[in-house]
Design a protein around this motif. Sequence first.
Motif, PDB file in Angstrom:
ATOM      1  N   VAL A  19       3.781   6.054   3.186  1.00  0.00           N
ATOM      2  CA  VAL A  19       2.888   7.207   3.337  1.00  0.00           C
ATOM      3  C   VAL A  19       3.743   8.453   3.505  1.00  0.00           C
ATOM      4  O   VAL A  19       4.875   8.375   3.984  1.00  0.00           O
ATOM      5  N   ALA A  57      -8.649   5.284   7.564  1.00  0.00           N
ATOM      6  CA  ALA A  57      -7.355   4.593   7.527  1.00  0.00           C
ATOM      7  C   ALA A  57      -7.272   3.451   8.542  1.00  0.00           C
ATOM      8  O   ALA A  57      -6.778   2.372   8.195  1.00  0.00           O
ATOM      9  N   LEU A  78      -2.936   5.020   1.579  1.00  0.00           N
ATOM     10  CA  LEU A  78      -3.602   5.026   2.882  1.00  0.00           C
ATOM     11  C   LEU A  78      -4.034   6.429   3.302  1.00  0.00           C
ATOM     12  O   LEU A  78      -5.116   6.605   3.854  1.00  0.00           O
ATOM     13  N   GLU A  79      -3.220   7.427   3.007  1.00  0.00           N
ATOM     14  CA  GLU A  79      -3.530   8.801   3.417  1.00  0.00           C
ATOM     15  C   GLU A  79      -4.743   9.381   2.678  1.00  0.00           C
ATOM     16  O   GLU A  79      -5.277  10.402   3.066  1.00  0.00           O
ATOM     17  N   HIS A 108      -4.993  14.649   0.949  1.00  0.00           N
ATOM     18  CA  HIS A 108      -4.684  13.769   2.075  1.00  0.00           C
ATOM     19  C   HIS A 108      -5.706  13.951   3.188  1.00  0.00           C
ATOM     20  O   HIS A 108      -5.942  15.056   3.660  1.00  0.00           O
ATOM     21  N   CYS A 161       0.869  -1.181   0.000  1.00  0.00           N
ATOM     22  CA  CYS A 161       0.000   0.000   0.000  1.00  0.00           C
ATOM     23  C   CYS A 161       0.905   1.230   0.000  1.00  0.00           C
ATOM     24  O   CYS A 161       1.415   1.631   1.041  1.00  0.00           O
ATOM     25  N   CYS A 162       1.120   1.783  -1.177  1.00  0.00           N
ATOM     26  CA  CYS A 162       2.061   2.895  -1.330  1.00  0.00           C
ATOM     27  C   CYS A 162       1.337   4.149  -1.802  1.00  0.00           C
ATOM     28  O   CYS A 162       0.748   4.156  -2.882  1.00  0.00           O
ATOM     29  N   HIS A 163       1.371   5.176  -0.984  1.00  0.00           N
ATOM     30  CA  HIS A 163       0.764   6.463  -1.319  1.00  0.00           C
ATOM     31  C   HIS A 163      -0.742   6.343  -1.544  1.00  0.00           C
ATOM     32  O   HIS A 163      -1.307   6.983  -2.419  1.00  0.00           O
TER      33      HIS A 163
END
Length: 160
Positions: free
Chosen positions: A102, A81, A75-76, A113, A71-73
């Motif tokens: 994140v 979350a 979750l924000e 975000h 999970c890259c970039h």
Amino acid sequence: PRPAGPYPLAVEVGCGLSPYVRLVMAAGYSYMGIEPDPWAANETALRFDAPVVHGRLEDFHSKLPCDLVLCCHALEHMADAPAALKQMHEMLVPGGHLVLIVPDDTDLVNPDHLWFFSPESLYSLLTLVGFTVTTVSVRKRIARENFIYCVARKRGTASG
């Protein structure tokens, strides 16, 4: 993390136009992406001949056990979350890994975000959800924004 089982599955949450598909497959995983943007989901599926589910993590109800969640970039950007991390935890086999990237909380004005993390708050949240955090590091990648790189493991072992 290296795959443990004979048919290990990696699921990338919020894959977008993923730069990680080839790396994940080269490490020995089967790949599946989850992406809410229909164009990005289709494009990633076509580029890598890999399955990509068009939709949000919250709507994903597969019972496929996976060995790795990436999970890259993403979750924000999620509305909830903590719930998303709980769902990722539930997707993993015991001993499976989460790789998470994140931005840290130094750029609080990014309008896209919804969540802002420090290394400490991310560590606490992951632990609360049930992960064992193995690595948390911060790297400056672009002006005004540092990234938190985290590897966590679902407690337990593949055999029980």
